[in-house]
Design a protein around this motif. Structure first.
Motif, short mmCIF file in Angstrom:
data_model
loop_
_atom_site.label_atom_id
_atom_site.label_comp_id
_atom_site.label_asym_id
_atom_site.label_seq_id
_atom_site.Cartn_x
_atom_site.Cartn_y
_atom_site.Cartn_z
N THR A 8 0.82 -1.21 0.00
CA THR A 8 0.00 0.00 0.00
C THR A 8 0.86 1.26 0.00
O THR A 8 0.43 2.29 -0.49
CB THR A 8 -0.96 0.03 1.21
N ARG A 9 2.04 1.15 0.55
CA ARG A 9 3.06 2.20 0.51
C ARG A 9 4.35 1.55 0.99
O ARG A 9 4.31 0.46 1.55
CB ARG A 9 2.68 3.41 1.35
N LYS A 12 4.51 -0.84 4.10
CA LYS A 12 3.18 -1.18 4.59
C LYS A 12 2.49 -2.07 3.56
O LYS A 12 2.43 -1.74 2.38
CB LYS A 12 2.33 0.07 4.83
N TYR A 13 1.96 -3.17 4.05
CA TYR A 13 1.32 -4.15 3.20
C TYR A 13 -0.03 -4.53 3.78
O TYR A 13 -0.30 -4.26 4.94
CB TYR A 13 2.18 -5.43 3.11
N THR A 14 -0.86 -5.14 2.98
CA THR A 14 -2.08 -5.76 3.48
C THR A 14 -2.10 -7.20 3.02
O THR A 14 -1.53 -7.55 1.99
CB THR A 14 -3.36 -5.06 2.99
N ALA A 24 -3.70 -4.97 7.71
CA ALA A 24 -2.45 -4.28 7.38
C ALA A 24 -1.32 -4.77 8.28
O ALA A 24 -1.54 -5.17 9.41
CB ALA A 24 -2.62 -2.78 7.55
N PHE A 26 3.18 -3.85 8.84
CA PHE A 26 4.35 -3.07 8.47
C PHE A 26 5.59 -3.94 8.56
O PHE A 26 5.65 -4.86 9.36
CB PHE A 26 4.53 -1.88 9.43
#
Length: 76
Positions: A8-9, A12-14, A24, A26
Protein backbone atom coordinates in the motif's frame (compact mmCIF):
# COMPACT_ATOMS: atom_id res chain seq x y z
CA UNK A 1 -1.49 -20.70 5.26
CA UNK A 2 -0.58 -18.14 2.60
CA UNK A 3 -2.65 -15.13 1.65
CA UNK A 4 -2.24 -12.62 -1.12
CA UNK A 5 -0.18 -9.62 -0.08
CA UNK A 6 -0.43 -6.11 -1.48
CA UNK A 7 1.88 -3.12 -1.08
CA UNK A 8 0.00 0.00 0.00
CA UNK A 9 3.06 2.20 0.51
CA UNK A 10 6.74 1.53 1.23
CA UNK A 11 6.97 -0.75 4.24
CA UNK A 12 3.18 -1.18 4.59
CA UNK A 13 1.32 -4.15 3.20
CA UNK A 14 -2.08 -5.76 3.48
CA UNK A 15 -3.02 -9.42 3.41
CA UNK A 16 -6.48 -10.56 2.41
CA UNK A 17 -8.06 -13.61 4.01
CA UNK A 18 -10.34 -16.09 2.27
CA UNK A 19 -13.38 -13.99 3.27
CA UNK A 20 -11.94 -10.86 1.63
CA UNK A 21 -11.06 -9.06 4.88
CA UNK A 22 -7.84 -7.06 4.73
CA UNK A 23 -5.31 -6.77 7.57
CA UNK A 24 -2.45 -4.28 7.38
CA UNK A 25 1.09 -4.97 8.55
CA UNK A 26 4.35 -3.07 8.47
CA UNK A 27 7.89 -4.25 7.86
CA UNK A 28 10.95 -2.97 9.68
CA UNK A 29 14.69 -3.55 9.63
CA UNK A 30 14.28 -6.64 11.81
CA UNK A 31 11.44 -8.23 9.82
CA UNK A 32 12.31 -11.79 8.80
CA UNK A 33 11.46 -11.98 5.09
CA UNK A 34 11.96 -15.29 3.33
CA UNK A 35 11.17 -16.17 -0.24
CA UNK A 36 10.87 -19.32 -2.25
CA UNK A 37 10.92 -18.16 -5.84
CA UNK A 38 8.43 -15.30 -6.12
CA UNK A 39 10.11 -12.84 -3.74
CA UNK A 40 13.68 -14.08 -4.06
CA UNK A 41 15.56 -17.33 -3.89
CA UNK A 42 15.15 -20.60 -5.71
CA UNK A 43 13.23 -20.02 -8.95
CA UNK A 44 11.63 -23.45 -8.54
CA UNK A 45 10.33 -22.46 -5.10
CA UNK A 46 12.02 -25.41 -3.42
CA UNK A 47 13.89 -23.63 -0.61
CA UNK A 48 13.19 -20.56 1.51
CA UNK A 49 15.92 -17.94 1.20
CA UNK A 50 16.40 -14.73 3.23
CA UNK A 51 15.14 -11.73 1.22
CA UNK A 52 15.40 -7.97 1.61
CA UNK A 53 12.57 -5.49 2.10
CA UNK A 54 13.39 -4.28 -1.41
CA UNK A 55 12.86 -7.81 -2.77
CA UNK A 56 9.47 -8.02 -1.05
CA UNK A 57 8.41 -4.58 -2.28
CA UNK A 58 9.40 -5.36 -5.88
CA UNK A 59 7.49 -8.67 -5.80
CA UNK A 60 4.43 -7.02 -4.24
CA UNK A 61 4.39 -4.36 -6.97
CA UNK A 62 4.19 -7.20 -9.52
CA UNK A 63 1.20 -8.62 -7.65
CA UNK A 64 2.76 -12.05 -7.34
CA UNK A 65 3.17 -12.35 -3.58
CA UNK A 66 1.50 -14.96 -1.41
CA UNK A 67 2.46 -14.39 2.20
CA UNK A 68 2.25 -16.00 5.61
CA UNK A 69 2.47 -13.38 8.35
CA UNK A 70 3.44 -14.19 11.93
CA UNK A 71 3.30 -11.41 14.52
CA UNK A 72 5.72 -11.60 17.44
CA UNK A 73 3.70 -9.96 20.20
CA UNK A 74 6.78 -9.62 22.38
CA UNK A 75 8.70 -7.92 19.54
CA UNK A 76 11.75 -10.12 20.07
Amino acid sequence: MGRHGRLTRPGKYTVTDTNGAEQAFFTSEDTDIEGAGRICGDADGQAATPCTEEDLEAAAKKGSVVVAVTIDEEHN
